[in-house]
Each structure stands twice: as structure tokens, then as C-alpha cells.
Design an enzyme around this catalytic site. Structure first.
Site, PDB file in Angstrom:
ATOM      1  N   TYR A 177      -3.977   8.181   0.816  1.00 31.91           N
ATOM      2  CA  TYR A 177      -2.510   8.102   0.963  1.00 31.91           C
ATOM      3  C   TYR A 177      -1.986   6.797   0.372  1.00 31.91           C
ATOM      4  CZ  TYR A 177       1.998   7.551   3.344  1.00 31.91           C
ATOM      5  OH  TYR A 177       3.325   7.328   3.629  1.00 31.91           O
ATOM      6  N   SER A 227       4.745   2.442   1.276  1.00 35.03           N
ATOM      7  CA  SER A 227       4.259   2.234   2.633  1.00 35.03           C
ATOM      8  C   SER A 227       3.687   0.831   2.765  1.00 35.03           C
ATOM      9  CB  SER A 227       3.167   3.259   2.966  1.00 35.03           C
ATOM     10  OG  SER A 227       2.512   2.939   4.184  1.00 35.03           O
TER      11      SER A 227
END
Length: 261
Positions: free
Chosen positions: A166, A153
Site C-alpha cells: 500500500y 499516506s
């Protein structure tokens, strides 16, 4: 398990894409099919959506199979490998596949001070432990000279409050990918990371897609002036599976439109 199409191409490459029933996984599956690759996709609960993707791939003239898989349950991986082996034998008359795309995921948005152990453990199980041990389980079914793509990400490069846990998992995946590339080099398997920026999907409750204020904020801080679409990512995945990109290895490729430059 959904059925495969009857189109025949015994020499076609086969990609396994986890979480291929929706979002970025769906886009990657369709882009791979358009580039001439057959697809095995997995889904957690969305069997109807998965079968719809299979049908779309079949209309593109490729073969496809959808298999259920919980990437957060390591104990299920041995059984899944058996189901995959049977699917390869039944639909392709083959024992191995070529490419693995570890895409499936889930999100947690919470400040580090409020993140619970249960939330943290769920992220570990899906995004780190699951990727590690699913890859380990499937390596005997992969052809030498193949590719592995792991999803990271943009949040592993820039920091936005609420995504600490995350992003930490994605940072770990980037390190793991480099080690995989090193250890699998003797088999000719290249391993890379695709790191999307903010994309309009249902991920994380669809916040980027549905929250107009958040959408505008992201667009303002992106060099290309908009939020990403799934179709911005799928073709990149397909391109990294092509012979022309065979020398790309152990790299992090961010596809964010230039967020927070």
C-alpha cells in the site's frame, strides 16, 4: 446519478471528489461545500450514502451530483467522462470543472512475504493506475488554473509492518504528483499531495477506529496525543482549493498530528 440542488450560482467552482460517499472523501466534500464550492462526488457501491452526502451539501446551499465510478477499472473512464460532461451541462450549464481530488482507495494489510499478486494488482489498479489514467481522461474537462489533489499516506514517510505494498503505491503517487505539477504548469494547474496519518474511518476494515489497542498505540506516537478524525482532513482539502493557496504547488502536505516524529 443523483440529482443536483436548485440553488443557483453560475460562477461557483466545481470540485470532483472520488470516493466521496464516506470517510475522508465525505469530509472533503462537505468542507468544500462549506467553503462555497459545488461538488461532484463518486461512489463505488454506496449509492444511498452518496445521496445522503448530496442532500447534506444541498442543505449547505451548494449544488451536488453523485456519479458511480470504479477507479480500479480503467476501461470505464471514457464512459465516466461522458457522464460527467453530461452532468456538468445539465446541472451547471457548463462544460468544465475546476478541481480534481483523487481520494478513492482501498487497503491491504499483509506482510510483504504474504502479499499475493492479486492483492498487489488491486492496489496498483486503484491507487496508481486508476489515478494516472483517470486524471489523464479528465484533464480535457478541467479548467485552466485549477487544482489537483492526490491522496497519499503517512505510511509513505514512516514504515509500519504490513503496509509495504500500500505504501509503495502512495510513494509512487507522490512522484507522479510532482510530474503532473511540472507538465500542467503551462495550464496554471497546481498539483499537490495530502498525506493523512491514521484516521478513525472504516478504511481497512475500521481497524484504527475499532481496535482500541491500535488506537491507543497511534495516539501514543502522535505529538498531539490522539488519532485523527475525518474532520481533521476535509478542511485541509478545502483550504488547498482556495485562491489564498494558489501558490502552493508540487508539495506533500502531511496531516498526521505529528506521527512518529
Amino acid at each position: 446519478m443523483t440529482s443536483a440542488s436548485t440553488s443557483s450560482n453560475p460562477v461557483a467552482s466545481i470540485v470532483l471528489i472520488t470516493g466521496g460517499s464516506r470517510g475522508l472523501g465525505r469530509s472533503a466534500a462537505l468542507a468544500a461545500a462549506r467553503s462555497g464550492i459545488d461538488v461532484v462526488l463518486t461512489y463505488l457501491k454506496q449509492s444511498t450514502e452518496a445521496q445522503t452526502v448530496v442532500a447534506e451539501i444541498e442543505r449547505l446551499g451548494r449544488r451536488a451530483v453523485a456519479l458511480p465510478l470504479d477507479v480500479g477499472n480503467v476501461r470505464s473512464f471514457e464512459g465516466f467522462a461522458g457522464e460527467l460532461a453530461q452532468a456538468l451541462k445539465t446541472h451547471w450549464q457548463r462544460e468544465r470543472f475546476d478541481f480534481l481530488v483523487n481520494n478513492a482507495g482501498m487497503g491491504v494489510h499483509a506482510p510483504i512475504t504474504d502479499t499475493t499478486e492479486a492483492q498487489f494488482d488491486a492496489l496498483v489498479n486503484v491507487h496508481l493506475k486508476g489515478v494516472f489514467f483517470l486524471t489523464q481522461q479528465l484533464l480535457p474537462l478541467m479548467n485552466d488554473g485549477g487544482r489537483i489533489l492526490n491522496f497519499s499516506s503517512g505510511l509513505a514517510r514512516f514504515a509500519l509492518p504490513g503496509y509495504g505494498a500500500y505504501a509503495a503505491m502512495k510513494g509512487a503517487i507522490e512522484v507522479l504528483s510532482r510530474y503532473l505539477a511540472k507538465e500542467l504548469g503551462p495550464r496554471g494547474i497546481a498539483v499537490n499531495v495530502v498525506a493523512p496519518g491514521a484516521i478513525e474511518t472504516d478504511f481497512g476494515g475500521g481497524a484504527v477506529r475499532d481496535n482500541a489497542e491500535l488506537n491507543a498505540y497511534v495516539a501514543t506516537h502522535t505529538a498531539l496525543g490522539r488519532v485523527g478524525q475525518p474532520e481533521d482532513i476535509g478542511p485541509l482539502v478545502a483550504a488547498l482549493l482556495q485562491p489564498a493557496t494558489r501558490w502552493v504547488n508540487a508539495q506533500r502536505i502531511e496531516a498526521s498530528g505529528g506521527m512518529f516524529l
